[in-house]
Write a protein that holds these residues in place. Structure first.
Motif, mmCIF file in Angstrom:
data_model
loop_
_atom_site.group_PDB
_atom_site.id
_atom_site.type_symbol
_atom_site.label_atom_id
_atom_site.label_comp_id
_atom_site.label_asym_id
_atom_site.label_seq_id
_atom_site.Cartn_x
_atom_site.Cartn_y
_atom_site.Cartn_z
ATOM 1 N N CYS A 452 0.898 -1.046 0.045
ATOM 2 C CA CYS A 452 -0.072 0.143 0.010
ATOM 3 C C CYS A 452 0.842 1.224 -0.101
ATOM 4 O O CYS A 452 1.931 1.287 0.816
ATOM 5 C CB CYS A 452 -0.611 -0.077 1.447
ATOM 6 N N TRP A 464 -2.807 -1.916 7.802
ATOM 7 C CA TRP A 464 -3.433 -2.886 7.133
ATOM 8 C C TRP A 464 -4.440 -3.523 7.935
ATOM 9 O O TRP A 464 -4.191 -4.049 9.173
ATOM 10 C CB TRP A 464 -2.425 -3.924 6.527
ATOM 11 N N ASP A 494 -11.243 -9.411 2.375
ATOM 12 C CA ASP A 494 -10.860 -8.219 1.777
ATOM 13 C C ASP A 494 -10.013 -7.615 2.857
ATOM 14 O O ASP A 494 -10.153 -7.915 4.130
ATOM 15 C CB ASP A 494 -12.210 -7.099 1.809
ATOM 16 N N GLN A 496 -8.123 -3.988 3.906
ATOM 17 C CA GLN A 496 -8.278 -2.643 3.848
ATOM 18 C C GLN A 496 -7.188 -1.969 4.214
ATOM 19 O O GLN A 496 -6.186 -2.441 5.110
ATOM 20 C CB GLN A 496 -9.633 -2.036 4.649
ATOM 21 N N CYS A 497 -6.419 -0.980 3.372
ATOM 22 C CA CYS A 497 -5.107 -0.168 3.544
ATOM 23 C C CYS A 497 -5.751 1.409 4.074
ATOM 24 O O CYS A 497 -6.682 1.991 3.307
ATOM 25 C CB CYS A 497 -4.296 -0.098 2.588
ATOM 26 N N VAL A 498 -5.562 1.710 5.343
ATOM 27 C CA VAL A 498 -5.890 3.059 5.748
ATOM 28 C C VAL A 498 -4.679 3.961 5.901
ATOM 29 O O VAL A 498 -3.791 3.510 6.580
ATOM 30 C CB VAL A 498 -6.811 2.881 7.071
ATOM 31 N N GLU A 507 -8.584 5.733 2.066
ATOM 32 C CA GLU A 507 -8.571 4.240 2.293
ATOM 33 C C GLU A 507 -8.597 3.432 0.882
ATOM 34 O O GLU A 507 -9.372 3.916 0.085
ATOM 35 C CB GLU A 507 -9.327 3.359 3.478
ATOM 36 N N TYR A 509 -8.857 -0.974 -0.890
ATOM 37 C CA TYR A 509 -8.857 -2.308 -0.362
ATOM 38 C C TYR A 509 -8.525 -3.156 -1.563
ATOM 39 O O TYR A 509 -8.709 -3.041 -2.489
ATOM 40 C CB TYR A 509 -10.137 -2.775 0.239
#
Length: 843
Positions: A452, A464, A494, A496-498, A507, A509
């Motif tokens: 990411c 993550w 799934d 998710q990257c924030v 964010e 995903y």
């Protein structure tokens, strides 16, 4: 000179040719298709003539003037053929010579006034000679200036008592003659033109005439001056400041690094004490002198400022001042900002305005400019400060900004970094694998790596998350890797990257799909919530977990030791309706591109109501009457004998009746023995079988018929059969117990035990022993053995007839253990058989 038309030949004749016809002659031929030309040179020989003398300087009246120190060049040229021998002479001395050349140069480098005079050029060839001349006049500036006086001169000074007359004479050498001037206190007192001598007479001199008298001799080539001091005794006055540099408006400019010299002089008698001061600090001092020099070697810009000269004697004091301006290249460049500067950098929030100010110290003032990415963004001339304002700044303006300051003495530059702070944006997720529609597929056991990255300043905190659980985190970094080694199917889902900093968050995903071969394969039964009953519809469903999905289903039926593949590829195996013939083991094998898997064995235990064999009858012997009742049911039912005065079940004795019962698989076998003779007495009896699915009853009469010499006894046979089965069961149990340890793993995978009934035949051959044989008539799995397979005796109407060759059927148990199928779909099966040999002793 000559022309012809439409002819390929042309003659040219020159009668009485002269030297003027010397030269190139061109012939040109031309028609409508083109042109061509050629040339020839005609050289005419003649004696020298037209001698000319030229110079790089202007010649006037056969004379040239040359400034002393320059080079003088005179050129003698002549027309002749063949070429002449040329020579230059001065004061009858040959100075230069050449042979066979119609031109001769004479160069006198760094000429002096001694080279003034006449110069002759002589040209000569075999046809004659000619000569010419030119006069060189060397001009020079005045020199050897001398000042004399009618009075005694001492140390370039004369003393004159105030009121007397003073005479001073100035003479000089120069060409052309100089203009002479006497000056006093920068005032011209006497002047003459074009004369190398000038007298100055001062009648009735006063103290006001005390001072230096300068004689200046000047012509167009320079000037020279001299001075004499006339000292008239008087009090101090007329202070003056001079310099070796030009003074303008009481100021001089000096380039940094050079030396600055300023001179303070005063008119006074006796001589004054002089002093130079700068910033109220005395920097030089002299006593009893009317002149004081101040020399500042290697001057720096810090010496810029006013300098005061103070002259003082016992009669009074006077002072004057001069300003020294030091010129220097730009330095001390500084960059400031309306925002706080830290480590040559400022941070500005995107959308605000940024202001940076560049200032420098220099003289003269510098030209300043701001540059960004090698592009000039602002410029100013002759100013030591320039502002750069960037309204509504964006992150694209982040970077280094250079300020360049330049004047004629040099240049300097500095830089500042503008860092634009902005929230995270342009979040991207990449992987070492192929990403398709924000998803990657990974085979179970491999490693998954997802990356990411985001653009932001300051750098974002990245996280993550999977199933709302943080799996990796980094602080102040715009990139975060997530590696999942040896990934399993549980990691599917799934991710998710924030990205977040103090200005905002963003964010994205990606979906990770873990591919794996089939597993947890099971067979479930549908439609049998209360058990499997014959006649109902039953469905077997094969289920398995796999990614990608199952491509193929295969069903197998276990019959004894044999696994048989069924002709279906469906996930569902249906029995509509199910019968006792379907009572068997079933399993399925599933396949996807990564492998296959098999389920455990599932046994269809088909239940049905009791059925009593039609050969359940009674027979009479001398010892008594024996009745046998055989029934088939699943689950095995409970057998009860119904007598006129009692009901017997299991192993009971009532009066003269003995009841015995044995269960083998789905079969229930019961016997009822009536002890003693009761000829011609009829007794009604019935047996009934009951299980959860129903009941069945069979009526029979107990009666006796004489059998003559035959000793065959039905009761004994039945008892023997029951005893045989009982002993066989004990032996089987012992054998199973003994093998339990060795077959523990196999037994743990066994899904069903199949009981196979085999016939045991007993033949009467008149021998004391009855031989028990095994004809190997194995009943197929899933089929129900008929009652006559258990008891095949002449019970009932056939009981009174003796048949020495009749076969009596006994029952023994053969137990088969089937192992579960493995993951590769194969079935391993072993059979353990125990049987008993029975011998009967005839009466």
């Amino acid at each position: 000179m000559n022309r012809t038309s439409s002819s390929n030949e042309l003659w040219l004749e020159i009668p009485h040719i002269t030297y003027r016809e010397t030269g190139d002659y061109q012939c040109v031929a031309e028609n409508e298709h083109g042109a061509v030309e050629g040339s020839i040179t005609i050289a005419v020989e003649y004696s020298p003539r037209n001698l000319s003398i030229t110079s790089l300087a202007v010649i006037k009246d056969s004379s040239i003037s040359v400034i002393e120190g320059n080079s003088a060049v005179i050129i003698c040229s002549v027309e002749s053929f063949p070429a002449s021998n040329l020579m230059w002479r001065h004061l009858n001395v040959i100075m230069n010579r050449t042979s066979s050349n119609n031109e001769l140069w004479l160069e006198i480098p760094h000429i002096t006034y001694r080279a003034t005079g006449n110069y002759q050029c002589v040209a000569e060839n075999e046809h004659g000679a000619v000569e010419g001349s030119v006069t060189i006049t060397v001009e020079y500036s005045p020199r050897n200036l001398s000042i004399t006086s009618l009075a005694v001169i001492k140390d370039s000074s004369i003393r004159v008592i105030e009121g007397n007359s003073a005479v001073i004479i100035c003479s000089v050498e120069s060409f052309p003659t100089s203009n002479l001037t006497w000056r006093y206190l920068n005032v011209t007192m006497n002047r003459t033109s074009s004369n190398n001598e000038l007298w100055l007479e001062i009648p009735h001199i006063t103290y006001r005439e005390t001072g230096d008298y300068q004689c200046v001799a000047e012509n167009e080539h320079g000037a020279v001056e001299g001075s004499i001091t006339i000292t008239v005794e008087y009090s101090p006055r007329n202070l003056s400041i001079t310099s070796l540099a030009a003074i303008k408006d009481s100021s001089i400019s000096v380039i940094e690094g050079n030396s600055a010299v300023i001179i303070c002089s005063v008119v006074s008698f006796p001589a004054s004490n002089l002093m130079w001061r700068h910033l109220n600090v005395t920097v030089n001092r002299t006593s009893s002198s009317n002149e004081l020099w101040l020399k500042i070697p290697h001057i720096t810009y810090r010496e810029t400022g006013d300098y005061q000269c103070v002259a003082e004697n016992e009669h009074g004091a006077v002072e004057g001042s001069i300003t020294i301006t030091v010129q220097y290249s730009p330095r001390n460049l500084s960059i400031t900002s309306l925002a706080a500067i830290k480590d040559s950098s400022i941070s500005v929030i995107e959308g605000n305005s940024a202001v940076i100010i560049c200032s420098v110290v220099s003289f003269p003032a510098s030209n300043l400019m701001w540059r960004h990415l090698n592009v000039t963004v602002n410029r100013t001339s002759s100013s030591n400060e320039v502002w750069l304002e960037i309204p509504h700044i964006t992150h694209r303006e982040t970077g280094d900004y250079q300020c360049v300051a330049e004047n004629e003495h040099g240049a300097v530059e500095g830089s500042i970094t503008i860092t634009v702070e902005y929230p995270p944006r342009n979040l991207t997720i990449t992987s070492l694998g192929v990403i398709n529609d924000s998803s990657i597929n990974i085979i179970e056991g491999n490693s998954a790596v997802i990356i990411c990255s985001v653009e932001s300043f300051p750098a974002s905190n990245l996280t993550w998350r999977h199933l709302n659980v943080t799996v990796n985190r980094t602080h102040s970094n715009n990139e975060l890797w997530l590696e999942i080694p040896h990934i399993t199917y549980r990691a599917t889902g799934d991710y998710q990257c924030v990205a977040e900093n103090e200005h905002g968050a963003v964010e994205g995903y990606i979906t990770i799909t873990v591919e794996y071969p089939p597993r947890e394969t099971t067979v479930s039964i549908s439609g049998a919530s209360a058990g499997i009953r014959e006649g109902h519809n039953v469905t077997l469903i094969c289920s398995s977990q796999s990614v990608p999905p199952i491509l193929h289903y295969t069903w197998f039926r276990m019959e004894g030791n044999t696994s048989t593949q069924l002709n279906t590829s469906s996930q569902i195996l249906s029995f509509a309706p199910v019968t006792r013939g379907n009572d068997a083991g079933f399993y399925c094998t599933v396949t996807n591109p990564l492998g296959n898997s098999s389920s455990n064995m599932t046994h269809l235990n088909v239940e049905y109501g009791p059925e009593i064999s039609w050969e359940s009858e009674c027979a009479q012997r001398a010892e008594g009457i024996t009745c046998a009742c055989v029934a088939n049911s699943n689950p095995p039912g409970d057998l009860t004998w119904h007598l006129p005065h009692a009901n017997l079940s299991g192993n009971q004795t009532h009066g003269g009746f003995v009841s015995q019962q044995l269960r083998v698989g789905h079969l229930v076998m019961g016997s009822l023995i009536l002890k003693g003779d009761r000829d011609e007495q009829k007794v009604m009896a019935s047996c009934s079988i009951r299980n959860p699915h129903g009941a069945a009853t069979h009526n029979m009469y107990l009666w006796v018929r004489d059998r003559g010499s035959s000793k065959w006894t039905v009761g004994l046979v039945v008892i023997g059969i029951m005893l045989t089965v009982f002993l066989a069961g004990i032996l089987i149990m012992l054998s199973v117990k003994k093998r339990k340890t060795a077959t523990e793993e196999t037994a743990s995978k066994t899904s069903d035990i199949v009981l196979t009934d085999r016939r045991v035949s007993v033949k009467h051959q008149g021998s004391p022993d009855m031989k028990v044989t095994d004809p190997q008539d194995t009943i197929r799995e899933g089929e129900t053995p008929s009652p006559q397979d258990v008891f095949d005796s002449p019970v009932g109407g056939d009981a009174g007839h003796e048949n020495p060759n009749r076969t009596e059927d006994l029952l023994y148990a053969n137990i088969n253990f089937s192992k579960l199928p493995k993951g590769d779909g194969t079935v391993h099966r072993g059979e353990d058989t125990e049987y008993a040999k029975i011998r009967f002793q005839p009466n």
